[in-house]
Design a protein around this motif. Structure first.
Motif, PDB file in Angstrom:
ATOM      1  N   SER A   4     -33.560   2.515  10.633  1.00 47.93           N
ATOM      2  CA  SER A   4     -34.116   2.592   9.282  1.00 47.93           C
ATOM      3  C   SER A   4     -33.123   3.213   8.310  1.00 47.93           C
ATOM      4  CB  SER A   4     -35.416   3.409   9.304  1.00 47.93           C
ATOM      5  OG  SER A   4     -35.910   3.571   7.991  1.00 47.93           O
ATOM      6  N   THR A   5     -32.504   4.319   8.722  1.00 49.33           N
ATOM      7  CA  THR A   5     -31.519   4.995   7.879  1.00 49.33           C
ATOM      8  C   THR A   5     -30.312   4.100   7.639  1.00 49.33           C
ATOM      9  OG1 THR A   5     -32.194   7.133   8.785  1.00 49.33           O
ATOM     10  CG2 THR A   5     -30.079   7.056   7.640  1.00 49.33           C
ATOM     11  N   ALA A   6     -29.868   3.405   8.688  1.00 54.42           N
ATOM     12  CA  ALA A   6     -28.705   2.521   8.569  1.00 54.42           C
ATOM     13  C   ALA A   6     -28.957   1.417   7.559  1.00 54.42           C
ATOM     14  CB  ALA A   6     -28.361   1.932   9.934  1.00 54.42           C
ATOM     15  N   HIS A   7     -30.155   0.829   7.584  1.00 52.15           N
ATOM     16  CA  HIS A   7     -30.493  -0.218   6.619  1.00 52.15           C
ATOM     17  C   HIS A   7     -30.461   0.328   5.191  1.00 52.15           C
ATOM     18  CE1 HIS A   7     -31.349  -3.826   8.845  1.00 52.15           C
ATOM     19  NE2 HIS A   7     -32.059  -3.168   9.725  1.00 52.15           N
ATOM     20  N   GLU A   8     -30.972   1.530   5.007  1.00 50.80           N
ATOM     21  CA  GLU A   8     -30.986   2.141   3.679  1.00 50.80           C
ATOM     22  C   GLU A   8     -29.576   2.387   3.158  1.00 50.80           C
ATOM     23  OE1 GLU A   8     -33.555   2.682   1.631  1.00 50.80           O
ATOM     24  OE2 GLU A   8     -34.763   1.622   3.124  1.00 50.80           O
ATOM     25  N   ILE A   9     -28.641   2.680   4.064  1.00 43.63           N
ATOM     26  CA  ILE A   9     -27.249   2.911   3.668  1.00 43.63           C
ATOM     27  C   ILE A   9     -26.548   1.588   3.381  1.00 43.63           C
ATOM     28  CG2 ILE A   9     -24.990   3.777   4.451  1.00 43.63           C
ATOM     29  CD1 ILE A   9     -26.529   5.848   6.123  1.00 43.63           C
ATOM     30  N   LYS A  10     -26.845   0.567   4.178  1.00 45.50           N
ATOM     31  CA  LYS A  10     -26.163  -0.717   4.038  1.00 45.50           C
ATOM     32  C   LYS A  10     -26.428  -1.378   2.689  1.00 45.50           C
ATOM     33  CE  LYS A  10     -24.925  -3.013   8.355  1.00 45.50           C
ATOM     34  NZ  LYS A  10     -23.699  -3.585   7.842  1.00 45.50           N
ATOM     35  N   ASN A  11     -27.633  -1.243   2.163  1.00 46.57           N
ATOM     36  CA  ASN A  11     -27.974  -1.909   0.901  1.00 46.57           C
ATOM     37  C   ASN A  11     -27.100  -1.452  -0.268  1.00 46.57           C
ATOM     38  OD1 ASN A  11     -29.926  -3.499   2.114  1.00 46.57           O
ATOM     39  ND2 ASN A  11     -31.565  -2.038   1.746  1.00 46.57           N
ATOM     40  N   PRO A  12     -27.032  -0.139  -0.579  1.00 48.54           N
ATOM     41  CA  PRO A  12     -26.136   0.275  -1.677  1.00 48.54           C
ATOM     42  C   PRO A  12     -24.665   0.064  -1.349  1.00 48.54           C
ATOM     43  CG  PRO A  12     -27.074   2.206  -0.572  1.00 48.54           C
ATOM     44  CD  PRO A  12     -27.784   1.007  -0.033  1.00 48.54           C
ATOM     45  N   LEU A  13     -24.322   0.108  -0.054  1.00 47.01           N
ATOM     46  CA  LEU A  13     -22.929  -0.100   0.350  1.00 47.01           C
ATOM     47  C   LEU A  13     -22.459  -1.498  -0.034  1.00 47.01           C
ATOM     48  CD1 LEU A  13     -20.984   1.838   1.810  1.00 47.01           C
ATOM     49  CD2 LEU A  13     -21.549   0.675   3.937  1.00 47.01           C
ATOM     50  N   THR A  14     -23.337  -2.478   0.136  1.00 47.87           N
ATOM     51  CA  THR A  14     -23.014  -3.853  -0.241  1.00 47.87           C
ATOM     52  C   THR A  14     -22.771  -3.964  -1.739  1.00 47.87           C
ATOM     53  OG1 THR A  14     -24.349  -4.698   1.591  1.00 47.87           O
ATOM     54  CG2 THR A  14     -23.826  -6.242  -0.180  1.00 47.87           C
ATOM     55  N   GLY A  15     -23.608  -3.279  -2.524  1.00 47.11           N
ATOM     56  CA  GLY A  15     -23.439  -3.283  -3.974  1.00 47.11           C
ATOM     57  C   GLY A  15     -22.127  -2.638  -4.400  1.00 47.11           C
ATOM     58  N   ILE A  16     -21.802  -1.510  -3.782  1.00 46.08           N
ATOM     59  CA  ILE A  16     -20.552  -0.808  -4.104  1.00 46.08           C
ATOM     60  C   ILE A  16     -19.345  -1.698  -3.781  1.00 46.08           C
ATOM     61  CG2 ILE A  16     -19.066   1.140  -3.453  1.00 46.08           C
ATOM     62  CD1 ILE A  16     -21.688   2.718  -2.902  1.00 46.08           C
ATOM     63  N   LYS A  17     -19.388  -2.346  -2.625  1.00 42.31           N
ATOM     64  CA  LYS A  17     -18.279  -3.213  -2.213  1.00 42.31           C
ATOM     65  C   LYS A  17     -18.081  -4.354  -3.204  1.00 42.31           C
ATOM     66  CE  LYS A  17     -16.560  -5.715   1.843  1.00 42.31           C
ATOM     67  NZ  LYS A  17     -16.861  -6.106   3.247  1.00 42.31           N
ATOM     68  N   GLY A  18     -19.180  -4.928  -3.670  1.00 39.90           N
ATOM     69  CA  GLY A  18     -19.102  -6.021  -4.640  1.00 39.90           C
ATOM     70  C   GLY A  18     -18.494  -5.583  -5.956  1.00 39.90           C
ATOM     71  N   LEU A  19     -18.886  -4.402  -6.432  1.00 40.98           N
ATOM     72  CA  LEU A  19     -18.355  -3.890  -7.694  1.00 40.98           C
ATOM     73  C   LEU A  19     -16.868  -3.548  -7.579  1.00 40.98           C
ATOM     74  CD1 LEU A  19     -21.344  -1.631  -8.796  1.00 40.98           C
ATOM     75  CD2 LEU A  19     -20.568  -3.724  -9.915  1.00 40.98           C
ATOM     76  N   VAL A  20     -16.464  -2.980  -6.448  1.00 36.39           N
ATOM     77  CA  VAL A  20     -15.047  -2.676  -6.246  1.00 36.39           C
ATOM     78  C   VAL A  20     -14.230  -3.965  -6.237  1.00 36.39           C
ATOM     79  CG1 VAL A  20     -13.337  -1.747  -4.633  1.00 36.39           C
ATOM     80  CG2 VAL A  20     -15.470  -0.517  -5.022  1.00 36.39           C
ATOM     81  N   GLN A  21     -14.781  -5.030  -5.646  1.00 34.76           N
ATOM     82  CA  GLN A  21     -14.086  -6.311  -5.621  1.00 34.76           C
ATOM     83  C   GLN A  21     -13.867  -6.844  -7.035  1.00 34.76           C
ATOM     84  OE1 GLN A  21     -12.798  -7.756  -2.764  1.00 34.76           O
ATOM     85  NE2 GLN A  21     -11.755  -8.985  -4.308  1.00 34.76           N
ATOM     86  N   LEU A  22     -14.859  -6.642  -7.897  1.00 31.31           N
ATOM     87  CA  LEU A  22     -14.715  -7.047  -9.306  1.00 31.31           C
ATOM     88  C   LEU A  22     -13.607  -6.258  -9.993  1.00 31.31           C
ATOM     89  CD1 LEU A  22     -18.454  -7.421 -10.423  1.00 31.31           C
ATOM     90  CD2 LEU A  22     -16.789  -9.261 -10.057  1.00 31.31           C
ATOM     91  N   LEU A  23     -13.537  -4.962  -9.705  1.00 32.57           N
ATOM     92  CA  LEU A  23     -12.490  -4.119 -10.288  1.00 32.57           C
ATOM     93  C   LEU A  23     -11.101  -4.536  -9.789  1.00 32.57           C
ATOM     94  CD1 LEU A  23     -14.228  -0.612 -10.056  1.00 32.57           C
ATOM     95  CD2 LEU A  23     -13.732  -1.905 -12.139  1.00 32.57           C
ATOM     96  N   VAL A  24     -11.032  -4.955  -8.524  1.00 31.68           N
ATOM     97  CA  VAL A  24      -9.767  -5.436  -7.962  1.00 31.68           C
ATOM     98  C   VAL A  24      -9.239  -6.611  -8.776  1.00 31.68           C
ATOM     99  CG1 VAL A  24      -8.756  -6.642  -5.967  1.00 31.68           C
ATOM    100  CG2 VAL A  24     -10.172  -4.625  -5.606  1.00 31.68           C
ATOM    101  N   GLU A  25     -10.152  -7.516  -9.154  1.00 30.77           N
ATOM    102  CA  GLU A  25      -9.758  -8.702  -9.912  1.00 30.77           C
ATOM    103  C   GLU A  25      -9.449  -8.371 -11.372  1.00 30.77           C
ATOM    104  OE1 GLU A  25     -13.046 -11.295  -9.334  1.00 30.77           O
ATOM    105  OE2 GLU A  25     -12.761 -11.446  -7.159  1.00 30.77           O
ATOM    106  N   LYS A  26     -10.106  -7.335 -11.896  1.00 25.88           N
ATOM    107  CA  LYS A  26      -9.961  -6.992 -13.322  1.00 25.88           C
ATOM    108  C   LYS A  26      -8.721  -6.153 -13.600  1.00 25.88           C
ATOM    109  CE  LYS A  26     -12.695  -5.215 -17.185  1.00 25.88           C
ATOM    110  NZ  LYS A  26     -13.996  -4.594 -17.590  1.00 25.88           N
TER     111      LYS A  26
END
Length: 213
Positions: A4-26
């Motif tokens: 349960s805890t792992a799932h709760e961590i994975k959700n925001p982690l996915t969002g953070i990874k996506g935003l960092v990828q956008l910054l990489v391109e920008k």
């Protein structure tokens, strides 16, 4: 609770990874790219730890497919060789020529082999050699990963597959426990033998599939 805890961590982690990828391109500047690469590596490290907790917290019920271990090793070999160069370690491969068919989940078997190989690299000094041997014996497919590193005493050998046990300064102590659960879910076994200052041998045995017609 772990799952349960792992799932709760994975959700925001996915969002953070996506935003960092956008910054990489920008922001293509070299210094910025360096910082983003460090952030992405740390995100991947967190993700790996979280994935171990997910396996810890759920039953290993899955659909297995038929694979030739040699094809899985062929995909893994460049990654292991790259890790070896990082540690200044040599890798010696000994793989039989005929097919070695097993039922498994490819990505999880890769995870197990890579995890054990990394353990070997970390246990050895610069210039040492890791040996990986793939063969079959009677009704079993065998994957042997042999290092000539620090080794463990008899007391510690009995604990290596215990959850949260680790001899490393950094580590969750879940790596080998998760490896054991994965291999057992393939109806196989994983054995660990070691001697101080001589080295460690990890032997993975999986049921050999002979008739696949």
């Amino acid at each position: 609770m772990a799952a349960s805890t792992a799932h709760e961590i994975k959700n925001p982690l996915t969002g953070i990874k996506g935003l960092v990828q956008l910054l990489v391109e920008k922001h293509p500047e070299e210094q910025d790219q360096f910082y983003y690469s460090v952030i992405m590596k740390e995100i991947e490290r967190i993700n790996s730890i979280v994935s171990e907790f997910l396996i810890l917290g759920k039953p290993m019920v899955q659909t297995l497919s038929l694979y030739d271990i040699r094809s899985i090793i062929a995909e893994l070999r460049p990654i292991i060789e790259s890790e070896a160069r990082h540690f200044n370690i040599e890798v010696e491969w000994n793989i039989i020529k005929e097919p070695i068919l097993v039922h498994c989940t490819k990505d999880q078997l890769k995870q197990v082999i890579l995890n054990i190989a990394k353990n070997g690299f970390e246990a050895m000094e610069v210039g040492k050699k890791l040996r990986i041997r793939i063969h079959h014996e009677n009704e079993s497919a065998k994957i042997m990963i042999i290092d000539n590193g620090q080794g463990l005493n008899e007391k510690d050998i009995g604990k290596v597959f215990d959850p949260f046990y680790t001899s490393k300064k950094e580590g969750t102590g879940l790596g080998l426990f998760v490896c054991k659960r994965i291999i057992e879910s393939f109806n196989g076994t994983i054995e660990f033998s070691s001697k101080p200052l001589i080295g460690t041998t990890v032997t993975i045995s999986l049921p050999l599939i002979k008739d696949h017609t």
